[in-house]
Motif scaffolding. Sequence first.
Motif, PDB file in Angstrom:
ATOM      1  N   VAL A 172       8.830  -1.958  16.840  1.00  0.00           N
ATOM      2  CA  VAL A 172       7.369  -2.060  16.107  1.00  0.00           C
ATOM      3  C   VAL A 172       7.196  -1.569  14.788  1.00  0.00           C
ATOM      4  O   VAL A 172       7.933  -0.550  14.483  1.00  0.00           O
ATOM      5  N   THR A 173       6.812  -2.599  13.957  1.00  0.00           N
ATOM      6  CA  THR A 173       6.623  -1.989  12.598  1.00  0.00           C
ATOM      7  C   THR A 173       5.146  -1.737  12.432  1.00  0.00           C
ATOM      8  O   THR A 173       4.320  -2.597  12.504  1.00  0.00           O
ATOM      9  N   VAL A 174       4.958  -0.466  12.040  1.00  0.00           N
ATOM     10  CA  VAL A 174       3.584   0.073  11.777  1.00  0.00           C
ATOM     11  C   VAL A 174       3.262   0.227  10.357  1.00  0.00           C
ATOM     12  O   VAL A 174       4.024   1.152   9.708  1.00  0.00           O
ATOM     13  N   SER A 175       2.363  -0.383   9.818  1.00  0.00           N
ATOM     14  CA  SER A 175       1.759  -0.291   8.294  1.00  0.00           C
ATOM     15  C   SER A 175       0.607   0.208   8.225  1.00  0.00           C
ATOM     16  O   SER A 175      -0.237   0.214   8.979  1.00  0.00           O
ATOM     17  N   VAL A 176       0.618   1.566   7.388  1.00  0.00           N
ATOM     18  CA  VAL A 176      -0.660   2.645   7.150  1.00  0.00           C
ATOM     19  C   VAL A 176      -1.146   1.968   6.023  1.00  0.00           C
ATOM     20  O   VAL A 176      -0.799   1.602   5.018  1.00  0.00           O
ATOM     21  N   LEU A 177      -2.731   1.636   6.355  1.00  0.00           N
ATOM     22  CA  LEU A 177      -3.538   1.118   5.494  1.00  0.00           C
ATOM     23  C   LEU A 177      -4.212   2.107   4.516  1.00  0.00           C
ATOM     24  O   LEU A 177      -4.517   3.188   5.039  1.00  0.00           O
ATOM     25  N   ASP A 178      -4.387   1.774   3.399  1.00  0.00           N
ATOM     26  CA  ASP A 178      -4.801   2.924   2.355  1.00  0.00           C
ATOM     27  C   ASP A 178      -6.299   2.962   2.421  1.00  0.00           C
ATOM     28  O   ASP A 178      -6.876   2.066   2.730  1.00  0.00           O
ATOM     29  N   ASN A 179      -6.827   4.385   2.545  1.00  0.00           N
ATOM     30  CA  ASN A 179      -8.255   4.697   2.224  1.00  0.00           C
ATOM     31  C   ASN A 179      -8.366   5.378   1.061  1.00  0.00           C
ATOM     32  O   ASN A 179      -7.348   6.011   0.374  1.00  0.00           O
ATOM     33  N   ASN A 180      -9.404   5.101   0.566  1.00  0.00           N
ATOM     34  CA  ASN A 180      -9.763   5.799  -0.931  1.00  0.00           C
ATOM     35  C   ASN A 180     -10.224   7.188  -0.641  1.00  0.00           C
ATOM     36  O   ASN A 180     -11.023   7.734  -0.583  1.00  0.00           O
ATOM     37  N   ASP A 181      -9.040   8.016  -0.541  1.00  0.00           N
ATOM     38  CA  ASP A 181      -9.099   9.639  -0.286  1.00  0.00           C
ATOM     39  C   ASP A 181      -8.574  10.327  -1.370  1.00  0.00           C
ATOM     40  O   ASP A 181      -8.431  11.628  -1.202  1.00  0.00           O
ATOM     41  N   ASN A 182      -8.012  10.036  -2.533  1.00  0.00           N
ATOM     42  CA  ASN A 182      -7.684  10.491  -3.453  1.00  0.00           C
ATOM     43  C   ASN A 182      -8.437  10.326  -4.824  1.00  0.00           C
ATOM     44  O   ASN A 182      -8.686   9.087  -5.225  1.00  0.00           O
ATOM     45  N   PRO A 183      -9.070  11.153  -5.420  1.00  0.00           N
ATOM     46  CA  PRO A 183      -9.771  10.975  -6.749  1.00  0.00           C
ATOM     47  C   PRO A 183      -8.877  10.973  -7.892  1.00  0.00           C
ATOM     48  O   PRO A 183      -7.554  11.463  -7.733  1.00  0.00           O
TER      49      PRO A 183
END
Length: 279
Positions: A152-163
């Motif tokens: 199982v390949t899990v890709s983590v999606l980016d959130n805009n959590d870094n200014p």
Amino acid sequence: RGDGSRFAELVVEKSLDRETQSHYSFRITALDGGDPPRLGTVGLSIKVTDSNDNNPVFSESTYSVSVPENSPPNTPVIRLNASDPDEGTNGQVVYSFYGYVNDRTRELFQIDPHSGLVTVTGALDYEEGHVYELDVQAKDLGPNSIPAHCKVTVSVLDNNDNPPVINLLSVNSELVEVSESAPPGYVIALVRVSDRDSGLNGRVQCRLLGNVPFRLQEYESFSTILVDGRLDREQHDQYNLTIQARDGGVPMLQSAKSFTVLITDENDNHPHFSKPYYQ
């Protein structure tokens, strides 16, 4: 036999497969040689018992899924299913990670041994790692079980959590000195802005705030602050500049950095008397 009795034997002629047919029904008839002949019948039901002759099978050998970063614990990732047509413990499948899954991945994900549900257990951070590979095995509880495997390949999606982070590349990041004789276009400071997010979340635009005799010039990897007007220390000996950086994420994140520009003196004024003559 010597007493005239006879025995009939029912012999298996072909291999049996419980998963194909689990029951057989026969009616056996015995006929004597009298005149008229007499006969007797008996029903026979045969149940084929299970043998652990089937291994678990995943529908796919590889799976690809995605999950947003910062997902809370117990967030479902994927439910795996391995089928085993055997019955009882021979067909009861348990799931687990096996040897190739590293310790960090095991801290972030877990799999329910009975349902095959993979869930989040740790803090997912896209900037720390955005692809994880889970090696999963399914094994039945029967004797001589042979496990099935999938990836199982899990890709983590980016959130805009870094200014954005603004760095002023000068000896003193709070104070810059420039001569009042500096011409337009003279570079007084280099600025580097970084954002750990990806895509639009990490694409930053900068601007210089206020009505000041300076301007900001953006390049691909850095920006410069240049003189954009006439400087005169005798009229204005320092300026407070503020750089603002905004990313392209939703919601948009921004940051700002302020510093002081001190205008240094040049000998550009002649001495003069306060009066043209004295008496």
